[in-house]
Design an enzyme around this catalytic site. Structure first.
Site, PDB file in Angstrom:
ATOM      1  N   ARG A  31      -8.154  10.480  65.798  1.00 56.90           N
ATOM      2  CA  ARG A  31      -9.123  10.121  66.791  1.00 56.90           C
ATOM      3  C   ARG A  31      -8.203   9.811  68.058  1.00 56.90           C
ATOM      4  O   ARG A  31      -8.766   9.741  69.219  1.00 56.90           O
ATOM      5  CB  ARG A  31     -10.018   9.067  66.597  1.00 56.90           C
ATOM      6  CG  ARG A  31     -11.337   8.928  67.382  1.00 56.90           C
ATOM      7  CD  ARG A  31     -12.294   7.816  66.805  1.00 56.90           C
ATOM      8  NE  ARG A  31     -11.749   6.591  66.735  1.00 56.90           N
ATOM      9  CZ  ARG A  31     -11.817   5.745  65.597  1.00 56.90           C
ATOM     10  NH1 ARG A  31     -12.510   6.030  64.685  1.00 56.90           N
ATOM     11  NH2 ARG A  31     -11.314   4.479  65.545  1.00 56.90           N
ATOM     12  N   TYR A  55     -23.276  15.396  90.299  1.00 58.29           N
ATOM     13  CA  TYR A  55     -23.692  16.182  88.914  1.00 58.29           C
ATOM     14  C   TYR A  55     -24.987  15.326  88.277  1.00 58.29           C
ATOM     15  O   TYR A  55     -24.858  14.123  88.007  1.00 58.29           O
ATOM     16  CB  TYR A  55     -22.577  16.483  88.123  1.00 58.29           C
ATOM     17  CG  TYR A  55     -23.121  16.910  86.748  1.00 58.29           C
ATOM     18  CD1 TYR A  55     -23.398  18.183  86.735  1.00 58.29           C
ATOM     19  CD2 TYR A  55     -22.868  16.234  85.532  1.00 58.29           C
ATOM     20  CE1 TYR A  55     -23.646  18.824  85.292  1.00 58.29           C
ATOM     21  CE2 TYR A  55     -23.004  16.762  84.514  1.00 58.29           C
ATOM     22  CZ  TYR A  55     -23.415  18.095  84.240  1.00 58.29           C
ATOM     23  OH  TYR A  55     -23.630  18.643  83.037  1.00 58.29           O
ATOM     24  N   ASP A  98     -14.888  14.158  90.845  1.00 62.78           N
ATOM     25  CA  ASP A  98     -15.334  15.202  90.032  1.00 62.78           C
ATOM     26  C   ASP A  98     -14.783  16.392  90.734  1.00 62.78           C
ATOM     27  O   ASP A  98     -15.217  16.784  91.712  1.00 62.78           O
ATOM     28  CB  ASP A  98     -16.713  15.320  89.735  1.00 62.78           C
ATOM     29  CG  ASP A  98     -17.296  16.411  88.741  1.00 62.78           C
ATOM     30  OD1 ASP A  98     -16.514  17.207  88.510  1.00 62.78           O
ATOM     31  OD2 ASP A  98     -18.183  16.008  87.927  1.00 62.78           O
ATOM     32  N   LYS A 107     -15.986  24.317  82.027  1.00 63.56           N
ATOM     33  CA  LYS A 107     -16.237  25.376  83.062  1.00 63.56           C
ATOM     34  C   LYS A 107     -15.148  26.374  83.023  1.00 63.56           C
ATOM     35  O   LYS A 107     -14.705  27.165  82.208  1.00 63.56           O
ATOM     36  CB  LYS A 107     -16.528  24.755  84.281  1.00 63.56           C
ATOM     37  CG  LYS A 107     -17.852  23.644  84.161  1.00 63.56           C
ATOM     38  CD  LYS A 107     -19.079  24.269  84.068  1.00 63.56           C
ATOM     39  CE  LYS A 107     -20.338  23.280  83.730  1.00 63.56           C
ATOM     40  NZ  LYS A 107     -20.332  22.117  84.573  1.00 63.56           N
TER      41      LYS A 107
HETATM   42  C1  LIG Z   1     -20.674  20.681  83.913  1.00 62.31           C
HETATM   43  C2  LIG Z   1     -20.451  19.519  84.788  1.00 62.31           C
HETATM   44  C3  LIG Z   1     -20.071  18.277  84.235  1.00 62.31           C
HETATM   45  C4  LIG Z   1     -20.557  18.329  82.885  1.00 62.31           C
HETATM   46  O1  LIG Z   1     -19.698  18.797  81.878  1.00 62.31           O
HETATM   47  P1  LIG Z   1     -20.003  19.108  80.376  1.00 62.31           P
HETATM   48  O2  LIG Z   1     -18.689  19.514  79.755  1.00 62.31           O
HETATM   49  O3  LIG Z   1     -21.037  19.892  80.398  1.00 62.31           O
HETATM   50  O4  LIG Z   1     -20.525  17.588  79.935  1.00 62.31           O
HETATM   51  C5  LIG Z   1     -19.764  17.424  85.018  1.00 62.31           C
HETATM   52  N1  LIG Z   1     -19.486  17.658  86.374  1.00 62.31           N
HETATM   53  C6  LIG Z   1     -19.843  18.748  87.074  1.00 62.31           C
HETATM   54  C7  LIG Z   1     -19.455  18.825  88.423  1.00 62.31           C
HETATM   55  C8  LIG Z   1     -20.146  19.792  86.293  1.00 62.31           C
HETATM   56  O5  LIG Z   1     -20.502  20.875  86.669  1.00 62.31           O
END
Ligand SMILES: *Cc1c(COP(=O)(O)O)cnc(C)c1O
Length: 393
Positions: free
Chosen positions: A61, A114, A184, A209
């Site tokens: 972990r 988000y 973010d 992403k």
């Molecule tokens: C998709 C996304 C997230 C979350 O990511 P996951 O891996 O789907 O949990 C967080 N912030 C932004 C800006 C996103 O587009």
């Protein structure tokens, strides 16, 4: 762009974190582990003592060498002191909140955050005596900072609606009051924006992403400017049992090697289509910060080195049926959540219900597009046909 060692970013992305590959393999071997075996009690005791230090192999972990190598590569890419891999992008958004906010603290969160992060803030973080206040992405932040403000949460551009924030102005105001900032940076990645260089303390992102880039793994990353912030994040991740799966880290590390080639094409195709869409009948407005028509274009030119493949379009239509016809007429754009993979996607957006500090009273239908790596003229033909099919004469 020069990397930390005077190398270009492209070169750094190919080389970072590959130093210690055993047996001459190009990539770090994937290591799946729960149990780690020790010969001696003293070795086990030593590993337990240093289990929160990056690089200590103690129990699955807490991470394995392949995960540590990827975290190191990401730190180099971001220009940060340390990175922690977590199970998803949302886990990365939530970790600084549960680590640094205590009952009685106030957190300022951008109104265009988000949406699932907003849900976590409203349903979970605020339940523990933290006061959550949303702010206009274009607001002057200084008057909003209170004595008990602990953290400012940024995301630029904003989800769905693509407002940019003045990151250097916000971080300067935060520093003057001893307030932490987190940003973010999923949309730009460090290839096109480096929030740590703009004064941000903590960068969070969904590696799900563009870094993974192939729509087949979930992973989040938390990178800090100052190593003193890393230890509390690593401890809190352990309290809640976060574990970044090595299989997913492997896919993210592989994606990192081709990030600059992919993102360059996402950028070029998206900008070309955004400019073209601005001229099309049936399209009222294109929300893409790389366009001169975007209200925050000057900030984009100042703080960003590029734009990725995600933007939104406002149709002339105010009825949802036209937007539905448009989305369902597209043949090369899949419909579904997430983005950043090689394929094009479309999603109908509804920002109004996810804004409280600002109002979204735009009656025209919002459609979000992710421009993938297909041929740009094929995508243009598909968009043209869908516009023709959906716009009522
Ligand atoms: C998709 C996304 C997230 C979350 O990511 P996951 O891996 O789907 O949990 C967080 N912030 C932004 C800006 C996103 O587009």
């Amino acid at each position: 762009m020069a990397g930390k060692l005077g190398k270009s970013t492209e070169t750094m992305l190919v080389q970072a974190g590959r130093g210690q590959c055993p047996n001459g393999t190009v990539n770090q071997p994937l290591q799946r582990a729960s149990t780690i075996l020790f010969d001696k009690v003293s070795d086990l005791d030593q590993a337990k003592k240093s289990r929160f230090d990056t690089g200590t192999v103690f129990y699955g972990r807490f991470g394995t060498p392949d995960v540590f190598a990827f975290e190191q590569a990401m730190s180099e890419f971001e220009g940060g002191a340390a990175t922690l891999a977590v199970p998803s992008g949302l886990a990365a958004c939530v970790l600084p909140l549960i680590t640094f906010l205590k009952p009685g603290d106030h957190v300022l969160v951008v109104d265009t955050v988000y949406e699932p992060a907003r849900t976590s803030l409203d349903a979970f973080i605020s339940r523990n005596g933290v006061e959550v206040e949303y702010y206009d992405p274009r607001a002057d932040i200084a008057p909003l900072i209170r004595d008990n403000t602990k953290l400012i949460y940024l995301e630029s551009p904003g989800s769905l609606t693509f407002e940019l924030q003045d990151i250097p102005a916000i971080t300067a105001a935060a520093r003057a009051r001893g307030v932490l900032t987190m940003c973010d940076n999923t949309w730009a990645t460090a290839l096109f924006c480096k929030p740590l260089e703009l004064g941000v303390d903590i960068v969070v992102q969904a590696a799900t992403k563009y870094i993974v880039g192939h729509s087949d793994a979930m992973l989040g990353l938390v990178t800090v400017a100052d190593s003193a912030l890393h230890r509390p994040l690593r401890e809190a991740a352990n309290w809640v049992g976060y574990h970044a799966a090595p299989d997913n880290v492997y896919l993210a590390a592989r994606g990192l090697r081709t990030l600059s080639a992919r993102l360059t094409q996402h950028q070029n195709s998206a900008l070309a289509l955004a400019k073209w869409l601005e001229q099309q009948p049936g399209v009222a407005k294109v929300l893409h910060p790389g366009l001169p028509s975007h209200p925050d274009h000057a900030i984009w030119k100042r703080d960003f080195q590029g734009a990725s493949g995600l933007f939104s379009v406002l149709l002339d239509a105010t009825d949802r049926d036209t937007a539905i016809r448009f989305a369902e007429s597209l043949s090369m754009f899949g419909m579904g959540f997430s983005w950043g993979g090689y394929e094009s996607l479309v999603l109908l957006g509804d920002p109004a219900h996810a804004r409280t500090a600002t109002r979204w009273d735009e009656p025209r239908q919002l459609v979000r597009l992710h421009i993938g790596l297909e041929n740009v003229d094929d995508l243009k033909d598909d968009l043209a046909a869908a516009l023709a099919a959906s716009v009522q004469k």
